[in-house]
Design a protein around this motif. Structure first.
Motif, PDB file in Angstrom:
ATOM      1  N   GLU A 429       0.854  -1.179   0.000  1.00 13.93           N
ATOM      2  CA  GLU A 429       0.000   0.000   0.000  1.00 13.93           C
ATOM      3  C   GLU A 429       0.894   1.234   0.000  1.00 13.93           C
ATOM      4  O   GLU A 429       2.009   1.209   0.533  1.00 13.93           O
ATOM      5  CB  GLU A 429      -0.904   0.023   1.236  1.00 13.93           C
ATOM      6  N   SER A 430       0.403   2.295  -0.626  1.00 12.04           N
ATOM      7  CA  SER A 430       1.177   3.534  -0.621  1.00 12.04           C
ATOM      8  C   SER A 430       0.236   4.723  -0.547  1.00 12.04           C
ATOM      9  O   SER A 430      -0.944   4.636  -0.913  1.00 12.04           O
ATOM     10  CB  SER A 430       2.054   3.639  -1.876  1.00 12.04           C
ATOM     11  N   ALA A 431       0.772   5.822  -0.080  1.00  8.54           N
ATOM     12  CA  ALA A 431       0.047   7.093  -0.062  1.00  8.54           C
ATOM     13  C   ALA A 431       1.056   8.195  -0.299  1.00  8.54           C
ATOM     14  O   ALA A 431       2.147   8.185   0.284  1.00  8.54           O
ATOM     15  CB  ALA A 431      -0.670   7.296   1.269  1.00  8.54           C
ATOM     16  N   VAL A 432       0.705   9.137  -1.164  1.00  7.13           N
ATOM     17  CA  VAL A 432       1.604  10.231  -1.517  1.00  7.13           C
ATOM     18  C   VAL A 432       0.929  11.554  -1.150  1.00  7.13           C
ATOM     19  O   VAL A 432      -0.253  11.754  -1.445  1.00  7.13           O
ATOM     20  CB  VAL A 432       1.952  10.202  -3.021  1.00  7.13           C
ATOM     21  N   PRO A 485      -2.862   5.237   8.299  1.00 10.08           N
ATOM     22  CA  PRO A 485      -4.140   5.519   8.973  1.00 10.08           C
ATOM     23  C   PRO A 485      -5.314   5.434   7.996  1.00 10.08           C
ATOM     24  O   PRO A 485      -5.235   5.947   6.879  1.00 10.08           O
ATOM     25  CB  PRO A 485      -3.957   6.952   9.483  1.00 10.08           C
ATOM     26  N   HIS A 486      -6.393   4.760   8.417  1.00 15.30           N
ATOM     27  CA  HIS A 486      -7.573   4.597   7.576  1.00 15.30           C
ATOM     28  C   HIS A 486      -8.822   5.014   8.335  1.00 15.30           C
ATOM     29  O   HIS A 486      -8.865   4.964   9.562  1.00 15.30           O
ATOM     30  CB  HIS A 486      -7.749   3.136   7.138  1.00 15.30           C
ATOM     31  N   ASN A 487      -9.870   5.387   7.583  1.00 13.67           N
ATOM     32  CA  ASN A 487     -11.169   5.585   8.218  1.00 13.67           C
ATOM     33  C   ASN A 487     -11.948   4.285   8.181  1.00 13.67           C
ATOM     34  O   ASN A 487     -11.445   3.246   7.713  1.00 13.67           O
ATOM     35  CB  ASN A 487     -11.934   6.737   7.564  1.00 13.67           C
ATOM     36  N   ALA A 488     -13.207   4.338   8.625  1.00 10.32           N
ATOM     37  CA  ALA A 488     -13.993   3.115   8.743  1.00 10.32           C
ATOM     38  C   ALA A 488     -14.246   2.448   7.401  1.00 10.32           C
ATOM     39  O   ALA A 488     -14.417   1.222   7.322  1.00 10.32           O
ATOM     40  CB  ALA A 488     -15.323   3.413   9.430  1.00 10.32           C
ATOM     41  N   SER A 489     -14.239   3.241   6.326  1.00  6.30           N
ATOM     42  CA  SER A 489     -14.495   2.661   5.007  1.00  6.30           C
ATOM     43  C   SER A 489     -13.217   2.222   4.304  1.00  6.30           C
ATOM     44  O   SER A 489     -13.255   1.766   3.166  1.00  6.30           O
ATOM     45  CB  SER A 489     -15.239   3.672   4.128  1.00  6.30           C
ATOM     46  N   GLY A 490     -12.076   2.388   4.973  1.00  6.45           N
ATOM     47  CA  GLY A 490     -10.810   1.935   4.402  1.00  6.45           C
ATOM     48  C   GLY A 490     -10.026   2.992   3.666  1.00  6.45           C
ATOM     49  O   GLY A 490      -8.950   2.717   3.133  1.00  6.45           O
ATOM     50  N   LYS A 491     -10.531   4.227   3.631  1.00 10.44           N
ATOM     51  CA  LYS A 491      -9.821   5.287   2.928  1.00 10.44           C
ATOM     52  C   LYS A 491      -8.667   5.803   3.772  1.00 10.44           C
ATOM     53  O   LYS A 491      -8.817   6.028   4.974  1.00 10.44           O
ATOM     54  CB  LYS A 491     -10.781   6.440   2.612  1.00 10.44           C
ATOM     55  N   VAL A 492      -7.525   5.996   3.147  1.00  9.04           N
ATOM     56  CA  VAL A 492      -6.365   6.524   3.857  1.00  9.04           C
ATOM     57  C   VAL A 492      -6.646   7.963   4.278  1.00  9.04           C
ATOM     58  O   VAL A 492      -7.097   8.792   3.486  1.00  9.04           O
ATOM     59  CB  VAL A 492      -5.109   6.467   2.965  1.00  9.04           C
ATOM     60  N   TYR A 495      -5.114  13.638   5.563  1.00 12.89           N
ATOM     61  CA  TYR A 495      -5.000  14.881   6.317  1.00 12.89           C
ATOM     62  C   TYR A 495      -4.186  14.679   7.592  1.00 12.89           C
ATOM     63  O   TYR A 495      -3.472  15.593   8.042  1.00 12.89           O
ATOM     64  CB  TYR A 495      -6.392  15.448   6.632  1.00 12.89           C
ATOM     65  N   LEU A 496      -4.244  13.479   8.174  1.00 12.35           N
ATOM     66  CA  LEU A 496      -3.417  13.183   9.340  1.00 12.35           C
ATOM     67  C   LEU A 496      -1.939  13.147   8.966  1.00 12.35           C
ATOM     68  O   LEU A 496      -1.081  13.637   9.708  1.00 12.35           O
ATOM     69  CB  LEU A 496      -3.837  11.843   9.958  1.00 12.35           C
ATOM     70  N   MET A 497      -1.651  12.586   7.793  1.00 10.48           N
ATOM     71  CA  MET A 497      -0.269  12.492   7.333  1.00 10.48           C
ATOM     72  C   MET A 497       0.280  13.876   7.000  1.00 10.48           C
ATOM     73  O   MET A 497       1.438  14.189   7.287  1.00 10.48           O
ATOM     74  CB  MET A 497      -0.202  11.554   6.127  1.00 10.48           C
ATOM     75  N   ARG A 498      -0.577  14.715   6.394  1.00 11.85           N
ATOM     76  CA  ARG A 498      -0.139  16.093   6.073  1.00 11.85           C
ATOM     77  C   ARG A 498       0.145  16.880   7.348  1.00 11.85           C
ATOM     78  O   ARG A 498       1.125  17.635   7.419  1.00 11.85           O
ATOM     79  CB  ARG A 498      -1.189  16.795   5.214  1.00 11.85           C
TER      80      ARG A 498
END
Length: 504
Positions: A429-432, A485-492, A495-498
């Protein structure tokens, strides 16, 4: 006002005749009369090669006189222009050429150390268009092919172009990471050009240094076309280089120079700045990032130029713009008020900026679903930006609905980078996200979760991206995480990372 690009070329020759139109490498100049002649030659060559009205020509080259002539010549022949980002890899460029169904391609020779045609050939199985012209090496031979076609035939082709015909398709990445072709009619491209030129006060005494890439909507429409309708001279620069830019300003007595805020600070902070006479500058137009009021004041004092800010996007080009006489704080903290016939509204709740007007794009190429999502039933274009309007109608952009960030003036869509990262076998998994950078405004930071038992190094990730993405899209840093970090629906939860990166 003329309503087609060919008509604008003819009108400019009649109105501005012997005035300088285009400065070529080495300082040679074409007048507006001569520009018409060269544009006709390009149109004749395209007609001789078998291109028909409505066919598409892809143009993958840096800012140059050849770019201007190829673009205007295509329009004169009734051909639709498809500019390609010079920062794209061969894979990315071939995707645009293929999806646009281009029948012709004008491509630069080696540029920034890369043989672009070889990169296309190596990119994949999709065939190249039937007509491929390398510039400058094959330009003269290409033009010679049009000797059998008369000026009258080219002029007839130009006269047949209609105001509502498709002028250009400019590809811009969507928030899903998939590039979309933004379609504009001739009347729209010229209307936004004329509006920008009017607010900027462009006239035949101006010499306009165009550093903004021609493949971008601003470089093409607020650059080339704005000069065409106002009689200003086009001075192209292929790559922003501070000493070269200062030398061009001094030598050509440049009066107009748009660009991102970092362009101006680079000019003023360069150790050789005192060696060049920059006093000819009268106007600087910026945007794409927050502009400190102190920078506006400094630009006005040290460069002696008026400073304006503007807001736009490929789907609308120029939507708002400051006006001459606006104070430094207004210029720095807002993007001006409505321009080019646009209405600006703020949607509630959420605060999304909505635009409506005659110059909103026709739609996305071959994508009615995305078009319907972008332009609602009442004709409002949903920009994806969050903003507010003051009591005078001046727009301030406060945030982005989506994850897009701006690196060196270029939009970067994290989903596209994440899609590339997903091709690494080690990545689970990745997030940019975009993080602050003093030089480029924002740069990418990639957070990666590796598959169990596998590992990655930062250098390996960055090198992998360099082979698949334009340089401004490549993350500048990589952080490995056990989880995101994810919400209940699985979305990263980006805003927490920023927030974490900002506190970092």
């Amino acid at each position: 006002m003329t309503s087609t690009v060919p008509a604008a070329v003819l009108s400019a020759a009649r109105a501005f005749g012997a005035a300088p139109a285009l400065v070529q490498p080495g300082g040679d100049r074409l007048t507006y009369d001569e520009l018409l002649g060269e544009v006709r030659r390009v149109a004749r060559a395209l007609i001789a090669a078998g291109l028909q009205p409505g066919d598409r020509l892809a143009l993958w080259a840096p800012n140059s006189a050849h770019w201007v002539l190829a673009a205007l010549g295509a329009s004169y022949a009734g051909v639709t222009l498809v500019p390609v980002n010079t920062r794209f890899t061969g894979v990315e460029a071939l995707d645009i050429i293929t999806r646009s169904n281009a029948r012709a391609l004008v491509v630069t020779d080696v540029f920034l150390g890369v043989d672009r045609l070889a990169a296309l050939t190596a990119a994949g199985p999709d065939p190249l268009p039937g007509l491929v012209v390398q510039v400058p090496s094959q330009w003269d031979a290409f033009l010679a092919g049009g000797d059998a076609v008369s000026d009258a035939e080219a002029d007839a082709r130009a006269a047949a172009v209609g105001a509502n015909d498709l002028s250009d398709v400019l590809f811009t990445s969507g928030t899903t990471g998939r590039s979309r072709g933004v379609m504009s009619a001739h009347r729209q491209s010229l209307a936004v050009a004329a509006a920008w030129a009017g607010i900027a006060g462009l006239n035949p005494d101006d010499r306009y240094l165009v550093v903004n890439p021609f493949f971008n909507s601003f470089g093409l429409k607020a650059g080339i076309l704005a000069c065409l309708v106002s009689g200003a001279a086009i001075v192209p620069q292929a790559v922003f280089d501070v000493p070269r830019t200062m030398e061009l300003i001094a030598r050509e007595r440049i009066t107009v120079l748009p660009g991102p805020p970092t362009l101006y600070s680079s000019l003023m902070d360069h150790p050789d700045a005192g060696r060049f006479d920059l006093s000819s500058l009268r106007l600087a137009v910026t945007g794409a990032a927050t502009v400190p009021p102190a920078l506006v004041e400094r630009m006005r004092k040290e460069l002696g130029a008026d400073v304006l800010t503007a807001y736009g996007l490929t789907e609308a080009v120029v939507a708002t713009m400051c006006r001459a006489g606006d104070d430094a704080r207004t210029v720095a903290e807002t993007s001006g008020r409505a321009a080019a016939g646009f209405e600006v509204s703020i949607a509630e709740p959420g605060g999304e900026v909505l635009l409506r007007g005659p110059n909103t794009m026709l739609g996305y190429l071959d994508d009615p679903v995305a078009t319907a999502a972008a332009i609602d039933a009442d004709g409002w274009l949903h920009t994806g930006d969050i903003g507010r309007l003051d009591e005078h109608g001046y727009l301030t952009i406060t945030d982005r609905l989506k994850d897009m960030y701006i690196c060196g003036g270029f939009n970067v869509y994290p989903a596209e980078v994440e899609r590339a990262l997903a091709r690494l076998p080690q990545v689970a998994e990745s997030a940019v996200i975009g993080v602050a950078d003093p030089r480029l405004g924002e740069v990418g930071k990639a957070y990666i979760v590796c598959r169990p038992g596998l590992d990655l190094g930062e250098a390996e990730v960055i090198e992998f991206c360099r082979g698949r993405l334009a340089g401004y899209k490549v993350p500048r840093s990589v952080e490995l995480r056990a989880e995101l970090p994810h919400n209940a629906s699985g979305k990263v939860l980006k805003y927490l990372m920023r927030a974490e990166a900002a506190d970092g």
